[in-house]
Write a protein that holds these residues in place. Structure first.
Motif, PDB file in Angstrom:
ATOM      1  N   LEU A 219       3.399  -4.428   4.951  1.00 31.46           N
ATOM      2  CA  LEU A 219       4.002  -4.098   6.238  1.00 31.46           C
ATOM      3  C   LEU A 219       4.556  -5.374   6.854  1.00 31.46           C
ATOM      4  O   LEU A 219       3.841  -6.373   6.993  1.00 31.46           O
ATOM      5  CB  LEU A 219       2.958  -3.456   7.158  1.00 31.46           C
ATOM      6  CG  LEU A 219       3.471  -2.792   8.421  1.00 31.46           C
ATOM      7  CD1 LEU A 219       4.425  -1.644   8.085  1.00 31.46           C
ATOM      8  CD2 LEU A 219       2.304  -2.279   9.254  1.00 31.46           C
TER       9      LEU A 219
ATOM     10  N   GLY B  38       4.839  -2.341  -0.553  1.00 30.57           N
ATOM     11  CA  GLY B  38       4.144  -1.626   0.509  1.00 30.57           C
ATOM     12  C   GLY B  38       3.627  -2.523   1.615  1.00 30.57           C
ATOM     13  O   GLY B  38       3.095  -2.033   2.611  1.00 30.57           O
TER      14      GLY B  38
ATOM     15  N   TYR C  29      -2.320  -0.511   0.786  1.00 32.33           N
ATOM     16  CA  TYR C  29      -1.396   0.620   0.900  1.00 32.33           C
ATOM     17  C   TYR C  29      -1.539   1.565  -0.291  1.00 32.33           C
ATOM     18  O   TYR C  29      -1.525   1.139  -1.432  1.00 32.33           O
ATOM     19  CB  TYR C  29       0.041   0.077   0.983  1.00 32.33           C
ATOM     20  CG  TYR C  29       1.110   1.134   1.192  1.00 32.33           C
ATOM     21  CD1 TYR C  29       1.088   1.956   2.310  1.00 32.33           C
ATOM     22  CD2 TYR C  29       2.131   1.286   0.287  1.00 32.33           C
ATOM     23  CE1 TYR C  29       2.083   2.893   2.508  1.00 32.33           C
ATOM     24  CE2 TYR C  29       3.127   2.228   0.472  1.00 32.33           C
ATOM     25  CZ  TYR C  29       3.097   3.027   1.594  1.00 32.33           C
ATOM     26  OH  TYR C  29       4.089   3.959   1.780  1.00 32.33           O
TER      27      TYR C  29
ATOM     28  N   GLY D 146      -0.099  -5.375   1.803  1.00 28.22           N
ATOM     29  CA  GLY D 146       0.283  -4.185   1.053  1.00 28.22           C
ATOM     30  C   GLY D 146      -0.770  -3.776   0.044  1.00 28.22           C
ATOM     31  O   GLY D 146      -0.705  -2.683  -0.517  1.00 28.22           O
TER      32      GLY D 146
ATOM     33  N   ASN E 230       9.780  -3.025   0.058  1.00 36.11           N
ATOM     34  CA  ASN E 230      10.015  -2.137  -1.081  1.00 36.11           C
ATOM     35  C   ASN E 230      10.369  -2.940  -2.330  1.00 36.11           C
ATOM     36  O   ASN E 230      10.911  -4.037  -2.248  1.00 36.11           O
ATOM     37  CB  ASN E 230      11.145  -1.153  -0.759  1.00 36.11           C
ATOM     38  CG  ASN E 230      11.283  -0.085  -1.819  1.00 36.11           C
ATOM     39  OD1 ASN E 230      10.336   0.242  -2.534  1.00 36.11           O
ATOM     40  ND2 ASN E 230      12.471   0.470  -1.940  1.00 36.11           N
TER      41      ASN E 230
ATOM     42  N   ARG F 211       8.223  -2.362   9.212  1.00 36.62           N
ATOM     43  CA  ARG F 211       8.722  -1.641   8.037  1.00 36.62           C
ATOM     44  C   ARG F 211       7.972  -2.099   6.798  1.00 36.62           C
ATOM     45  O   ARG F 211       7.485  -3.224   6.721  1.00 36.62           O
ATOM     46  CB  ARG F 211      10.218  -1.891   7.831  1.00 36.62           C
ATOM     47  CG  ARG F 211      11.090  -1.348   8.942  1.00 36.62           C
ATOM     48  CD  ARG F 211      11.088   0.173   8.949  1.00 36.62           C
ATOM     49  NE  ARG F 211      12.036   0.694   9.900  1.00 36.62           N
ATOM     50  CZ  ARG F 211      11.733   1.574  10.833  1.00 36.62           C
ATOM     51  NH1 ARG F 211      10.514   2.045  10.954  1.00 36.62           N
ATOM     52  NH2 ARG F 211      12.654   2.021  11.662  1.00 36.62           N
ATOM     53  N   ARG F 212       7.950  -1.225   5.770  1.00 39.34           N
ATOM     54  CA  ARG F 212       7.300  -1.537   4.491  1.00 39.34           C
ATOM     55  C   ARG F 212       8.267  -2.285   3.573  1.00 39.34           C
ATOM     56  O   ARG F 212       9.457  -1.984   3.529  1.00 39.34           O
ATOM     57  CB  ARG F 212       6.851  -0.256   3.791  1.00 39.34           C
ATOM     58  CG  ARG F 212       5.791   0.486   4.586  1.00 39.34           C
ATOM     59  CD  ARG F 212       4.440   0.335   3.980  1.00 39.34           C
ATOM     60  NE  ARG F 212       3.441   0.993   4.809  1.00 39.34           N
ATOM     61  CZ  ARG F 212       2.277   0.447   5.108  1.00 39.34           C
ATOM     62  NH1 ARG F 212       1.944  -0.735   4.626  1.00 39.34           N
ATOM     63  NH2 ARG F 212       1.419   1.088   5.864  1.00 39.34           N
TER      64      ARG F 212
ATOM     65  N   GLU G 105       0.370   4.457  -2.119  1.00 39.73           N
ATOM     66  CA  GLU G 105       1.677   5.100  -2.215  1.00 39.73           C
ATOM     67  C   GLU G 105       1.529   6.569  -2.517  1.00 39.73           C
ATOM     68  O   GLU G 105       0.628   6.979  -3.243  1.00 39.73           O
ATOM     69  CB  GLU G 105       2.507   4.445  -3.317  1.00 39.73           C
ATOM     70  CG  GLU G 105       2.895   3.024  -2.986  1.00 39.73           C
ATOM     71  CD  GLU G 105       3.833   2.455  -4.022  1.00 39.73           C
ATOM     72  OE1 GLU G 105       4.895   3.063  -4.261  1.00 39.73           O
ATOM     73  OE2 GLU G 105       3.494   1.409  -4.587  1.00 39.73           O
TER      74      GLU G 105
END
Length: 138
Positions: free
Chosen positions: A10, A8, A134, A131, A23, A20-21, A136
């Motif tokens: 960025l 997560g 973040y 992240g 992954n 974009r995140r 989810e």
């Protein structure tokens, strides 16, 4: 102080128009808090890293398609658009400047907000966030 990168985080490419995140489809089994940690080998395009919008490099990716996207804005849609070649990075090697004393698996170091990737098109890909903040969607 550098923070560990987790799923997560960025990321931004200095030649890309959109962040974009990061992954991680399959967790390594190592967590920082409740978040799966990322390692220096987690730099596979379309698995760990998506495209970064439109590429502004003078040498965009070979055979890149032309796309049109709404311009990126952190708060509100501006109504503007960006158009050009898709910023699909061609990453050279793995994550640079990993945290060598923290390993997520045998021989694979954890990465931090000080880590970065290099794209052969001239872009530098760096974390904007770790992240860890973040949340989810379940």
């Amino acid at each position: 102080m550098a923070e560990y990168l987790v799923r997560g985080a960025l990321l931004s490419c200095q030649c890309g128009s959109h962040p974009r995140r990061l992954n991680l489809p399959k967790c390594h089994g190592i967590y920082y808090g409740e978040h799966p940690m990322m390692g220096e080998m987690d730099c596979i395009i379309e698995e760990n890293i998506s495209y970064f919008g439109v590429c502004s490099s003078s040498t965009p990716p070979a055979n890149a398609e032309t796309i049109t996207l709404a311009a990126y804005s952190e708060n509100v849609e501006s109504g503007e658009v960006v158009e050009g070649f898709i910023c699909c990075p061609n990453i050279i090697g793995t994550w640079r400047n990993p945290h060598d004393t923290s390993q997520i698996s045998k021989g694979e170091a954890a990465i931090t907000t000080d880590s970065y990737l290099i794209c052969s098109c001239g872009g530098l890909i760096q974390p904007m966030t770790s992240g860890q903040e973040y949340e989810e969607d379940e």
